[in-house]
Design an enzyme around this catalytic site. Structure first.
Site, mmCIF file in Angstrom:
data_model
loop_
_atom_site.group_PDB
_atom_site.id
_atom_site.type_symbol
_atom_site.label_atom_id
_atom_site.label_comp_id
_atom_site.label_asym_id
_atom_site.label_seq_id
_atom_site.Cartn_x
_atom_site.Cartn_y
_atom_site.Cartn_z
ATOM 1 N N HIS A 135 23.430 104.127 3.472
ATOM 2 C CA HIS A 135 23.597 103.012 4.410
ATOM 3 C C HIS A 135 22.407 102.047 4.443
ATOM 4 O O HIS A 135 21.954 101.622 5.512
ATOM 5 C CB HIS A 135 23.853 103.554 5.830
ATOM 6 C CG HIS A 135 25.155 104.299 5.970
ATOM 7 N ND1 HIS A 135 26.278 104.005 5.229
ATOM 8 C CD2 HIS A 135 25.513 105.331 6.797
ATOM 9 C CE1 HIS A 135 27.260 104.817 5.582
ATOM 10 N NE2 HIS A 135 26.826 105.631 6.515
ATOM 11 N N HIS A 208 30.473 100.346 10.825
ATOM 12 C CA HIS A 208 30.448 101.793 11.027
ATOM 13 C C HIS A 208 30.851 102.191 12.454
ATOM 14 O O HIS A 208 30.276 103.114 13.038
ATOM 15 C CB HIS A 208 29.046 102.317 10.687
ATOM 16 C CG HIS A 208 28.996 103.741 10.255
ATOM 17 N ND1 HIS A 208 29.356 104.780 11.075
ATOM 18 C CD2 HIS A 208 28.637 104.301 9.078
ATOM 19 C CE1 HIS A 208 29.197 105.922 10.426
ATOM 20 N NE2 HIS A 208 28.760 105.655 9.208
ATOM 21 N N GLU A 343 35.649 103.110 7.260
ATOM 22 C CA GLU A 343 34.719 102.110 6.745
ATOM 23 C C GLU A 343 35.288 101.519 5.453
ATOM 24 O O GLU A 343 35.357 102.202 4.440
ATOM 25 C CB GLU A 343 33.360 102.757 6.463
ATOM 26 C CG GLU A 343 32.761 103.477 7.650
ATOM 27 C CD GLU A 343 31.821 104.626 7.243
ATOM 28 O OE1 GLU A 343 30.838 104.368 6.525
ATOM 29 O OE2 GLU A 343 32.093 105.767 7.619
HETATM 30 C C1 GLA Z 1 28.873 107.894 6.894
HETATM 31 C C2 GLA Z 1 28.598 108.942 5.906
HETATM 32 C C3 GLA Z 1 28.454 110.244 6.589
HETATM 33 C C4 GLA Z 1 27.406 110.188 7.662
HETATM 34 C C5 GLA Z 1 27.747 109.091 8.618
HETATM 35 C C6 GLA Z 1 26.676 108.926 9.641
HETATM 36 O O1 GLA Z 1 30.173 107.837 7.271
HETATM 37 O O2 GLA Z 1 29.535 109.002 4.875
HETATM 38 O O3 GLA Z 1 28.120 111.225 5.674
HETATM 39 O O4 GLA Z 1 26.175 109.935 7.095
HETATM 40 O O5 GLA Z 1 27.927 107.903 7.940
HETATM 41 O O6 GLA Z 1 26.312 110.111 10.263
#
Ligand code: GLA
Length: 378
Positions: A135, A208, A343
């Site tokens: 991210h 997110h 997402e």
């Molecule tokens: C995303 C990732 C997960 C986790 C979340 C945040 O969706 O794919 O593995 O890191 O973000 O906790």
């Protein structure tokens, strides 16, 4: 004039401007209000923009992370409820938010070992998820203060902009990014992304937000019904990096082509912690443009959320890492599986997978993308 007085004045002016733009017969008008929400650790002011539509749906977004803070929608009895996980105040967003509501990037999701090669040159990104980049790195777009501006030409839009300099978190090229949130009168939250660069780079931005259609903090999402417009997914290794394979969902717990309870086969998915945290390859339609990627239904409230996107993939994350240590809105505890994310995105680790659609953005090109979260009741 002090700052909060100025913000109030802006709000009133916007209200007046918007009303004059609308038809006179509108019973209740759209509105955008701006309120101070908190201060970053360096003392910079964070503002909260609240969009309301004619049906009373409200979405609040703050300038820190261009983060969706509230999504307030009616259930089948007309009762409004907040379906997005998060906090009542700003401070916990600084210290304990697992990307609640935020825009993530420059590259959302994972890049193996934080490394990729572009035009023959290898770049090392910040690593913040074991050996991998997640991210956008240590201080991704979710932890930056964005500039917000009300869009005059639209009836209910706010545009957030950010400049990410060359070298930030290891990425090449200065990226100019704009994310516009629009709340429509048919209870849809539209998110439009636009990016340009001055040197070749990679881009994969998404939102997110964690949803719980029964209301944030009102238990688990395992009883929600999910449908995904995807006959394939990208299997992952033990640290959630795709293996490169594009696999059929047929006969697996990843098959959501017909609506299924999220909890029905979750135990079979495996992982540590167990649960869904995968990218689905959205089915291609003959026509270009937005496709219906996902639909979620919550039987007790009747709330439905549909996701439309022009992106090739969608990460369905079932809140596996939530573990009861976070107290969210109204002091409610968020346990494992108490929220889900959908997402819309390019596939994780695409820069290292020649078989995946490209995420490269070059000078002169404009990256454009749209995702819609549309709410209704059944
Ligand atoms: C995303 C990732 C997960 C986790 C979340 C945040 O969706 O794919 O593995 O890191 O973000 O906790």
């Amino acid at each position: 004039m002090n700052r909060s007085l100025l913000l109030k004045l802006v709000t009133i002016l916007v209200g007046i401007l918007m009303n004059t733009n609308q038809s006179v017969c509108a019973a209740s008008a759209n509105s955008i209000t701006v309120t101070p929400f908190g201060k970053t650790s360096s003392g910079r002011e964070v503002d909260l923009y609240t969009l309301e539509n004619k049906q009373g749906m409200k979405v609040s977004i703050m300038t820190y992370g261009a983060t969706v803070v509230d999504v307030i929608v009616p259930d089948r009895n007309g009762n409004l409820g907040d379906v997005s996980l998060g906090f009542d105040t700003f401070q916990p967003y600084l210290t304990k938010s697992p990307y609640f509501g935020a825009i993530v990037g420059r590259y959302g999701n994972r890049i193996a070992n934080g490394r990729f090669t572009l035009d023959g040159k290898t770049y090392q990104l910040a690593t913040n998820d074991g050996p991998n980049h997640l991210h956008g790195g240590v201080k991704g777009f979710d932890k930056r203060l964005w500039t917000a501006e009300i869009v005059r030409s639209s009836s209910n839009s706010v545009r957030f902009t950010l400049v990410s300099p060359n070298g930030q978190e290891g990425y090449p090229g200065t990226l100019h990014l704009a994310v516009t949130y629009t709340l429509t009168d048919d209870n849809a939250l539209k998110i439009s992304y636009e990016a340009t660069t001055d040197a070749p780079t990679i881009v994969n931005v998404t939102n997110h937000t964690y949803f719980n259609l029964a209301g944030a903090g009102n238990g688990s999402i395992l009883g929600h019904e999910l449908k995904l417009g995807a006959a394939h997914f990208t299997p992952v290794n033990s640290v959630l990096i795709p293996t490169g394979e594009i696999k059929s969902v047929k006969g697996t717990p990843m098959d959501f082509r017909k609506p299924e309870l999220i909890g029905k086969r979750i135990k079979e998915v495996g992982g540590n912690p167990i649960g869904y945290d995968h990218n689905w390859v959205l089915d291609k339609k003959l026509l270009p443009g937005l496709k219906s990627a996902a639909e979620v239904y919550e039987p007790t409230t009747g709330r439905v959320m549909e996701v439309l996107t022009d992106q090739p993939g969608i990460q369905f994350y079932s809140g596996n890492f939530l573990d009861g240590t976070i107290k969210g809105k109204g002091g409610k505890v968020y346990d494992q599986y108490d929220g889900f994310c959908l997402e819309t995105q390019h596939f994780p680790d695409s820069p290292n997978e020649p078989g995946f659609p490209s995420t490269v953005l070059r000078p002169g090109e404009v990256f454009k993308s749209t995702t819609i979260y549309r709410f209704s009741i059944r």
